[in-house]
Motif scaffolding. Structure first.
Motif, PDB file in Angstrom:
ATOM      1  N   ALA A  40       0.789  -1.256   0.091  1.00 36.77           N
ATOM      2  CA  ALA A  40       0.171   0.030  -0.071  1.00 36.77           C
ATOM      3  C   ALA A  40       1.000   1.201   0.084  1.00 36.77           C
ATOM      4  O   ALA A  40       0.738   2.201  -0.874  1.00 36.77           O
ATOM      5  N   ALA A  41       1.765   1.223   0.584  1.00 37.89           N
ATOM      6  CA  ALA A  41       2.794   2.401   0.801  1.00 37.89           C
ATOM      7  C   ALA A  41       3.770   2.629  -0.518  1.00 37.89           C
ATOM      8  O   ALA A  41       3.954   3.577  -0.710  1.00 37.89           O
ATOM      9  N   ALA A  42       3.848   1.530  -1.081  1.00 41.20           N
ATOM     10  CA  ALA A  42       4.552   1.687  -2.436  1.00 41.20           C
ATOM     11  C   ALA A  42       3.538   2.054  -3.442  1.00 41.20           C
ATOM     12  O   ALA A  42       4.224   2.917  -4.295  1.00 41.20           O
ATOM     13  N   ARG A  43       2.543   1.699  -3.293  1.00 36.40           N
ATOM     14  CA  ARG A  43       1.571   2.384  -4.252  1.00 36.40           C
ATOM     15  C   ARG A  43       1.414   3.777  -4.319  1.00 36.40           C
ATOM     16  O   ARG A  43       1.325   4.648  -5.089  1.00 36.40           O
ATOM     17  N   GLU A  44       1.199   4.227  -2.857  1.00 33.98           N
ATOM     18  CA  GLU A  44       0.950   5.719  -2.746  1.00 33.98           C
ATOM     19  C   GLU A  44       2.304   6.282  -3.221  1.00 33.98           C
ATOM     20  O   GLU A  44       2.270   7.678  -3.653  1.00 33.98           O
ATOM     21  N   ALA A  45       3.400   5.791  -2.957  1.00 38.88           N
ATOM     22  CA  ALA A  45       4.796   6.549  -3.511  1.00 38.88           C
ATOM     23  C   ALA A  45       4.589   6.747  -4.938  1.00 38.88           C
ATOM     24  O   ALA A  45       5.303   7.665  -5.552  1.00 38.88           O
ATOM     25  N   ALA A  46       4.276   5.706  -5.604  1.00 40.89           N
ATOM     26  CA  ALA A  46       4.293   5.477  -6.950  1.00 40.89           C
ATOM     27  C   ALA A  46       3.352   6.539  -7.388  1.00 40.89           C
ATOM     28  O   ALA A  46       3.639   7.173  -8.624  1.00 40.89           O
ATOM     29  N   VAL A  47       2.218   6.702  -6.883  1.00 46.81           N
ATOM     30  CA  VAL A  47       1.207   7.861  -7.351  1.00 46.81           C
ATOM     31  C   VAL A  47       1.912   9.185  -7.276  1.00 46.81           C
ATOM     32  O   VAL A  47       1.881   9.989  -8.155  1.00 46.81           O
ATOM     33  N   ALA A  48       2.459   9.251  -6.214  1.00 51.12           N
ATOM     34  CA  ALA A  48       3.175  10.715  -5.824  1.00 51.12           C
ATOM     35  C   ALA A  48       4.340  10.930  -6.941  1.00 51.12           C
ATOM     36  O   ALA A  48       4.702  12.176  -7.208  1.00 51.12           O
ATOM     37  N   ALA A  49       5.342   9.812  -7.306  1.00 48.10           N
ATOM     38  CA  ALA A  49       6.151  10.158  -8.273  1.00 48.10           C
ATOM     39  C   ALA A  49       5.891  10.272  -9.590  1.00 48.10           C
ATOM     40  O   ALA A  49       6.405  11.049 -10.364  1.00 48.10           O
ATOM     41  N   LEU A  50       4.611   9.627 -10.044  1.00 45.52           N
ATOM     42  CA  LEU A  50       3.939  10.065 -11.280  1.00 45.52           C
ATOM     43  C   LEU A  50       3.445  11.245 -11.364  1.00 45.52           C
ATOM     44  O   LEU A  50       3.587  12.062 -12.473  1.00 45.52           O
ATOM     45  N   ARG A  51       2.891  11.867 -10.210  1.00 47.95           N
ATOM     46  CA  ARG A  51       2.346  13.535 -10.469  1.00 47.95           C
ATOM     47  C   ARG A  51       3.432  14.441 -10.477  1.00 47.95           C
ATOM     48  O   ARG A  51       3.260  15.575 -10.732  1.00 47.95           O
ATOM     49  N   ALA A  52       4.750  13.965 -10.030  1.00 47.27           N
ATOM     50  CA  ALA A  52       5.853  14.919  -9.948  1.00 47.27           C
ATOM     51  C   ALA A  52       6.800  14.769 -11.111  1.00 47.27           C
ATOM     52  O   ALA A  52       7.791  15.477 -11.437  1.00 47.27           O
ATOM     53  N   ARG A  53       6.423  13.996 -12.114  1.00 45.80           N
ATOM     54  CA  ARG A  53       7.291  13.605 -13.336  1.00 45.80           C
ATOM     55  C   ARG A  53       6.514  13.806 -14.676  1.00 45.80           C
ATOM     56  O   ARG A  53       5.343  13.353 -14.505  1.00 45.80           O
ATOM     57  N   PRO A  54       7.036  13.800 -15.688  1.00 46.17           N
ATOM     58  CA  PRO A  54       6.500  13.953 -16.907  1.00 46.17           C
ATOM     59  C   PRO A  54       6.211  12.284 -17.431  1.00 46.17           C
ATOM     60  O   PRO A  54       6.326  11.383 -16.591  1.00 46.17           O
ATOM     61  N   ASP A  55       5.854  12.064 -18.527  1.00 43.12           N
ATOM     62  CA  ASP A  55       5.489  10.654 -18.922  1.00 43.12           C
ATOM     63  C   ASP A  55       6.674   9.836 -19.474  1.00 43.12           C
ATOM     64  O   ASP A  55       6.931   9.439 -20.361  1.00 43.12           O
ATOM     65  N   HIS A  56       7.447   9.647 -18.335  1.00 39.99           N
ATOM     66  CA  HIS A  56       8.629   8.904 -18.394  1.00 39.99           C
ATOM     67  C   HIS A  56       8.673   7.455 -17.613  1.00 39.99           C
ATOM     68  O   HIS A  56       9.507   6.922 -17.715  1.00 39.99           O
ATOM     69  N   LEU A  57       7.632   7.560 -16.866  1.00 38.66           N
ATOM     70  CA  LEU A  57       7.539   6.442 -15.607  1.00 38.66           C
ATOM     71  C   LEU A  57       6.611   5.402 -16.135  1.00 38.66           C
ATOM     72  O   LEU A  57       5.430   5.642 -16.623  1.00 38.66           O
ATOM     73  N   ILE A  58       7.122   3.786 -15.918  1.00 38.89           N
ATOM     74  CA  ILE A  58       6.290   2.824 -16.316  1.00 38.89           C
ATOM     75  C   ILE A  58       5.859   2.260 -15.044  1.00 38.89           C
ATOM     76  O   ILE A  58       6.953   2.614 -13.926  1.00 38.89           O
ATOM     77  N   VAL A  59       4.741   1.675 -14.561  1.00 40.16           N
ATOM     78  CA  VAL A  59       4.505   1.126 -13.367  1.00 40.16           C
ATOM     79  C   VAL A  59       4.393  -0.225 -13.425  1.00 40.16           C
ATOM     80  O   VAL A  59       3.457  -0.738 -14.246  1.00 40.16           O
ATOM     81  N   ARG A  60       5.269  -1.203 -12.841  1.00 43.55           N
ATOM     82  CA  ARG A  60       4.975  -2.625 -12.765  1.00 43.55           C
ATOM     83  C   ARG A  60       3.898  -2.891 -11.572  1.00 43.55           C
ATOM     84  O   ARG A  60       4.286  -2.682 -10.518  1.00 43.55           O
ATOM     85  N   ILE A  61       2.559  -3.220 -11.968  1.00 47.18           N
ATOM     86  CA  ILE A  61       1.800  -3.612 -10.867  1.00 47.18           C
ATOM     87  C   ILE A  61       1.755  -4.919 -10.812  1.00 47.18           C
ATOM     88  O   ILE A  61       2.834  -5.959 -11.210  1.00 47.18           O
ATOM     89  N   ASN A  62       1.098  -5.304  -9.567  1.00 48.50           N
ATOM     90  CA  ASN A  62       1.083  -6.737  -9.171  1.00 48.50           C
ATOM     91  C   ASN A  62       0.130  -7.702 -10.250  1.00 48.50           C
ATOM     92  O   ASN A  62      -0.589  -7.173 -10.840  1.00 48.50           O
ATOM     93  N   PRO A  63       0.437  -8.976 -10.118  1.00 48.06           N
ATOM     94  CA  PRO A  63      -0.387  -9.771 -11.264  1.00 48.06           C
ATOM     95  C   PRO A  63      -1.883 -10.004 -11.140  1.00 48.06           C
ATOM     96  O   PRO A  63      -2.311  -9.577  -9.871  1.00 48.06           O
ATOM     97  N   ARG A  64      -2.513 -10.265 -12.121  1.00 46.24           N
ATOM     98  CA  ARG A  64      -4.030 -10.341 -11.860  1.00 46.24           C
ATOM     99  C   ARG A  64      -4.631 -11.248 -10.605  1.00 46.24           C
ATOM    100  O   ARG A  64      -5.704 -10.864 -10.319  1.00 46.24           O
ATOM    101  N   GLU A  65      -3.872 -12.321 -10.162  1.00 49.43           N
ATOM    102  CA  GLU A  65      -4.356 -13.130  -9.464  1.00 49.43           C
ATOM    103  C   GLU A  65      -4.135 -12.885  -7.937  1.00 49.43           C
ATOM    104  O   GLU A  65      -4.468 -13.428  -7.058  1.00 49.43           O
TER     105      GLU A  65
END
Length: 287
Positions: A40-65
């Motif tokens: 959960a904390a990593a997810r929040e940190a990723a959102v913060a990083a995305l909002r502070a950066r241009p479209d340079h970032l890809i996010v590896r999410i967790n698998p479907r299952e």
């Protein structure tokens, strides 16, 4: 996308270092490098990083299952990543479902339809190798990524022999991914090299990957970027050849021509366009 550098999303220091590294793309990781208690904390940190950066970032999410998958998507897509990287992709059905989920989240979040691209780690399980026809499944798809380590664990083998070459089943999966990516008309991205302290081994593997048709390589350390970029950047003489082919066949509308005493035709034109597409002067966006 010559070099794609992983950084654990829950480590601000590593994310900052990755963003400043010069990698073509940075992948914020919510999966393997993040412990369950930190998702959960990593997810929040990723959102913060995305909002502070241009479209340079890809996010590896967790698998479907997993229990984290939908929460990852619901948080990440509205933050406008360049792309979502889906691990443990089991086949075209997973891509179709993911694309539909992103459709909904883009509409709800007011994003332009189709603005979030998708990359797939498409060879991490033995089952995934049975279903690799991704052609026409989703226009979001930009690349198929080869994952040797997870596949070897699923098969119960060591991925590389003592001389650094891939074990036979891993090499066969690598070939299948290259063919699947070509059939789908998307890039093929090679597996990470596991030892950042072995630049010679990395250089040899990256050069072999480029020769075999990969467009880039996943990286796990900033020290790997220079060798990877060098391996997947066409040399000046190759770019000059490609430019001449396009000029002769496309510029003049001819189907066949002669270049340096050798016949060239439509097949050479297709190859030339690919060379120019991955040259530094013609870098393509992920989205």
């Amino acid at each position: 996308m010559r070099s794609l550098l992983f950084a654990p999303a829950d480590s601000p220091r590593k994310v900052e270092k990755a963003v400043a590294s010069g990698a073509d793309r940075v992948i914020l990781d919510l999966e393997d490098s993040v412990a369950p208690a930190g998702k959960a904390a990593a997810r929040e940190a990723a959102v913060a990083a995305l909002r502070a950066r241009p479209d340079h970032l890809i996010v590896r999410i967790n698998p479907r299952e997993t229990a984290w998958h939908l929460d990852d998507l619901a948080a990440i897509v509205p933050a406008r990543p360049a792309a979502i990287l889906l691990p443990k992709c089991a086949g075209p059905a997973d891509l179709s479902v993911l694309s539909g989920q992103i459709d909904v989240l883009e509409a709800v979040g007011g994003l332009a339809a189709g603005s979030v691209a998708v990359l797939l780690l498409a060879t991490e399980t033995a089952a995934s190798l049975q279903r690799m026809d991704y052609a026409g499944v989703s226009p979001r798809l930009r690349a198929l990524c080869f994952g040797a380590e997870d596949l070897s664990a699923d098969l119960g083998i060591v991925p590389r022999r003592g001389d650094g070459t891939l074990a036979a089943p891993i090499a066969a999966a690598r070939d299948r991914l290259l063919i699947a990516a070509a059939a789908a008309g998307v890039a093929a991205i090679d597996t990470p090299f596991p030892d950042p302290r072995d630049p010679a081994g990395l250089g040899a593997e990256a050069q072999a990957g480029a020769a075999d048709g990969f467009s880039g390589k996943l990286c796990i350390h900033p020290n790997q970027l220079e060798a990877v970029a060098a391996a997947f950047t066409p040399p000046p003489e190759r770019v000059a050849w490609a430019t001449a082919v396009v000029r002769l066949l496309e510029g003049n509308g001819a189907g066949v021509a002669t270049l340096d005493g050798k016949m060239i035709d439509i097949a050479h034109l297709k190859l030339a366009r690919r060379v120019l597409a991955i040259s530094p002067d013609a870098t393509q966006p992920v989205g």
